[in-house]
Design a protein around this motif. Structure first.
Motif, PDB file in Angstrom:
ATOM      1  N   LEU A   1      -6.787  -0.834   7.782  1.00  0.00           N
ATOM      2  CA  LEU A   1      -7.798   0.334   7.927  1.00  0.00           C
ATOM      3  C   LEU A   1      -7.518   1.576   8.762  1.00  0.00           C
ATOM      4  O   LEU A   1      -7.728   2.752   8.460  1.00  0.00           O
ATOM      5  CB  LEU A   1      -9.262  -0.210   8.346  1.00  0.00           C
ATOM      6  CG  LEU A   1     -10.489   0.786   8.113  1.00  0.00           C
ATOM      7  CD1 LEU A   1     -10.428   1.172   6.666  1.00  0.00           C
ATOM      8  CD2 LEU A   1     -11.713   0.130   8.616  1.00  0.00           C
TER       9      LEU A   1
ATOM     10  N   GLN B   1      -4.636   2.878   9.128  1.00  0.00           N
ATOM     11  CA  GLN B   1      -3.667   3.451   8.608  1.00  0.00           C
ATOM     12  C   GLN B   1      -4.270   4.337   7.519  1.00  0.00           C
ATOM     13  O   GLN B   1      -3.848   5.490   7.158  1.00  0.00           O
ATOM     14  CB  GLN B   1      -2.553   2.743   8.190  1.00  0.00           C
ATOM     15  CG  GLN B   1      -1.715   2.156   8.990  1.00  0.00           C
ATOM     16  CD  GLN B   1      -0.807   1.163   8.436  1.00  0.00           C
ATOM     17  OE1 GLN B   1      -0.976   0.848   7.313  1.00  0.00           O
ATOM     18  NE2 GLN B   1       0.013   0.937   9.203  1.00  0.00           N
ATOM     19  N   LEU B   2      -5.640   4.000   6.805  1.00  0.00           N
ATOM     20  CA  LEU B   2      -5.986   4.570   5.795  1.00  0.00           C
ATOM     21  C   LEU B   2      -6.976   5.894   6.447  1.00  0.00           C
ATOM     22  O   LEU B   2      -6.913   6.947   5.654  1.00  0.00           O
ATOM     23  CB  LEU B   2      -6.779   3.875   5.182  1.00  0.00           C
ATOM     24  CG  LEU B   2      -6.041   2.753   4.092  1.00  0.00           C
ATOM     25  CD1 LEU B   2      -6.917   1.829   3.457  1.00  0.00           C
ATOM     26  CD2 LEU B   2      -5.115   3.500   3.237  1.00  0.00           C
ATOM     27  N   LYS B   3      -7.576   5.581   7.445  1.00  0.00           N
ATOM     28  CA  LYS B   3      -8.280   6.674   8.063  1.00  0.00           C
ATOM     29  C   LYS B   3      -7.697   8.062   8.322  1.00  0.00           C
ATOM     30  O   LYS B   3      -8.367   9.279   7.702  1.00  0.00           O
ATOM     31  CB  LYS B   3      -8.950   6.166   9.445  1.00  0.00           C
ATOM     32  CG  LYS B   3     -10.054   7.167   9.987  1.00  0.00           C
ATOM     33  CD  LYS B   3     -10.656   6.463  11.019  1.00  0.00           C
ATOM     34  CE  LYS B   3     -11.819   7.554  11.817  1.00  0.00           C
ATOM     35  NZ  LYS B   3     -12.367   7.072  12.982  1.00  0.00           N
TER      36      LYS B   3
ATOM     37  N   SER C   1       0.762  -1.108   0.034  1.00  0.00           N
ATOM     38  CA  SER C   1       0.020   0.199   0.131  1.00  0.00           C
ATOM     39  C   SER C   1       0.752   1.390  -0.037  1.00  0.00           C
ATOM     40  O   SER C   1       0.278   2.409  -0.623  1.00  0.00           O
ATOM     41  CB  SER C   1      -0.965   0.080   1.152  1.00  0.00           C
ATOM     42  OG  SER C   1      -0.165   0.095   2.287  1.00  0.00           O
ATOM     43  N   ASP C   2       2.006   1.102   0.708  1.00  0.00           N
ATOM     44  CA  ASP C   2       2.810   2.614   0.697  1.00  0.00           C
ATOM     45  C   ASP C   2       3.341   2.545  -0.797  1.00  0.00           C
ATOM     46  O   ASP C   2       3.512   3.701  -1.299  1.00  0.00           O
ATOM     47  CB  ASP C   2       3.993   2.239   1.396  1.00  0.00           C
ATOM     48  CG  ASP C   2       3.783   2.197   2.936  1.00  0.00           C
ATOM     49  OD1 ASP C   2       2.543   2.783   3.346  1.00  0.00           O
ATOM     50  OD2 ASP C   2       4.688   2.004   3.891  1.00  0.00           O
TER      51      ASP C   2
ATOM     52  N   ARG D   1      -1.362  -5.714   2.349  1.00  0.00           N
ATOM     53  CA  ARG D   1      -2.638  -4.706   2.354  1.00  0.00           C
ATOM     54  C   ARG D   1      -2.573  -3.925   3.424  1.00  0.00           C
ATOM     55  O   ARG D   1      -1.575  -4.170   4.548  1.00  0.00           O
ATOM     56  CB  ARG D   1      -3.769  -5.612   2.488  1.00  0.00           C
ATOM     57  CG  ARG D   1      -3.762  -6.680   3.979  1.00  0.00           C
ATOM     58  CD  ARG D   1      -5.062  -7.446   3.949  1.00  0.00           C
ATOM     59  NE  ARG D   1      -5.033  -8.281   5.125  1.00  0.00           N
ATOM     60  CZ  ARG D   1      -5.526  -8.224   6.067  1.00  0.00           C
ATOM     61  NH1 ARG D   1      -6.395  -7.310   6.253  1.00  0.00           N
ATOM     62  NH2 ARG D   1      -5.421  -8.845   7.239  1.00  0.00           N
ATOM     63  N   ALA D   2      -3.243  -2.726   3.162  1.00  0.00           N
ATOM     64  CA  ALA D   2      -3.155  -1.577   4.091  1.00  0.00           C
ATOM     65  C   ALA D   2      -4.255  -2.142   5.209  1.00  0.00           C
ATOM     66  O   ALA D   2      -5.199  -2.624   5.028  1.00  0.00           O
ATOM     67  CB  ALA D   2      -3.827  -0.277   3.464  1.00  0.00           C
TER      68      ALA D   2
ATOM     69  N   LEU E   1      -5.177   9.249   6.532  1.00  0.00           N
ATOM     70  CA  LEU E   1      -4.823   9.750   5.323  1.00  0.00           C
ATOM     71  C   LEU E   1      -5.914  10.142   4.756  1.00  0.00           C
ATOM     72  O   LEU E   1      -5.785  11.392   3.854  1.00  0.00           O
ATOM     73  CB  LEU E   1      -4.183   8.518   4.495  1.00  0.00           C
ATOM     74  CG  LEU E   1      -3.680   8.621   3.120  1.00  0.00           C
ATOM     75  CD1 LEU E   1      -2.641   9.731   3.188  1.00  0.00           C
ATOM     76  CD2 LEU E   1      -3.271   7.350   2.435  1.00  0.00           C
ATOM     77  N   ALA E   2      -7.060   9.392   4.734  1.00  0.00           N
ATOM     78  CA  ALA E   2      -8.270   9.928   3.846  1.00  0.00           C
ATOM     79  C   ALA E   2      -8.564  11.385   4.786  1.00  0.00           C
ATOM     80  O   ALA E   2      -9.111  12.308   3.921  1.00  0.00           O
ATOM     81  CB  ALA E   2      -9.304   8.968   4.225  1.00  0.00           C
TER      82      ALA E   2
ATOM     83  N   LEU F   1       0.654   4.176  -2.693  1.00  0.00           N
ATOM     84  CA  LEU F   1       0.427   5.691  -2.310  1.00  0.00           C
ATOM     85  C   LEU F   1       1.591   6.394  -2.965  1.00  0.00           C
ATOM     86  O   LEU F   1       1.474   7.408  -3.266  1.00  0.00           O
ATOM     87  CB  LEU F   1       0.425   5.787  -0.823  1.00  0.00           C
ATOM     88  CG  LEU F   1       0.485   7.004  -0.271  1.00  0.00           C
ATOM     89  CD1 LEU F   1      -0.832   7.918  -0.719  1.00  0.00           C
ATOM     90  CD2 LEU F   1       0.559   7.323   1.133  1.00  0.00           C
TER      91      LEU F   1
END
Length: 148
Positions: A66, A68-70, A2-3, A63-64, A72-73, A6
């Motif tokens: 969740l 970590q994505l929050k 995922s890195d 896989r990322a 970022l979003a 991104l």
């Protein structure tokens, strides 16, 4: 993985920002830096950071997660809101408001994020507007900052 994804997206966005910023020209060029310097600087930093994410050695995450994505979003959403409020509120206040959710998303308290946002907004405003003569909108703070 995922890195690296991104990072590739950041490199592509940086290249797109640099391409779009090439058309930024002032009708009257009385400033030494010009209107394309800041977007080009941001595009270069974004592309460099994205390139680092692509080439850095990773632990092999496939896989990322969740959580970590929050943040970022939230940071991406804050940047889009920042772009929408930039002219109306002015650079210092819009930057402060953008830094608040971004700072909190990455673990800071609201007091730390607010203090960092105020410092970031004012220092960058003084650096660009006063030291480098890059005109930045002052928005609702035009009375305090001698606005344009």
């Amino acid at each position: 993985m995922s890195d690296r994804l991104l990072g590739a997206v950041c490199v592509a966005l940086g290249a797109g920002m640099a391409w779009a910023a090439q058309a930024y020209t002032a009708p009257i060029s009385y400033e030494p830096v010009g209107p394309r310097a800041f977007p080009l600087l941001l595009a270069g930093l974004m592309a460099a950071a994205g390139a680092w994410l692509v080439i850095k050695p990773g632990p092999g995450e496939l896989r990322a997660r969740l959580p970590q994505l929050k943040p970022l979003a939230l940071a991406v959403a804050a940047v889009f809101v920042y772009a929408g409020l930039f002219e109306a509120l002015g650079f210092p206040l819009a930057t402060t408001l953008m830094a608040l959710p971004v700072g909190m998303a990455f673990g800071g308290s609201w007091k730390q994020a607010l203090a960092g946002g105020i410092g970031l907004g004012l220092v960058l405003y003084l650096l660009f507007d006063k030291a480098l003569d890059v005109v930045l909108p002052t928005g609702v703070l035009s009375i305090l900052l001698g606005g344009r």
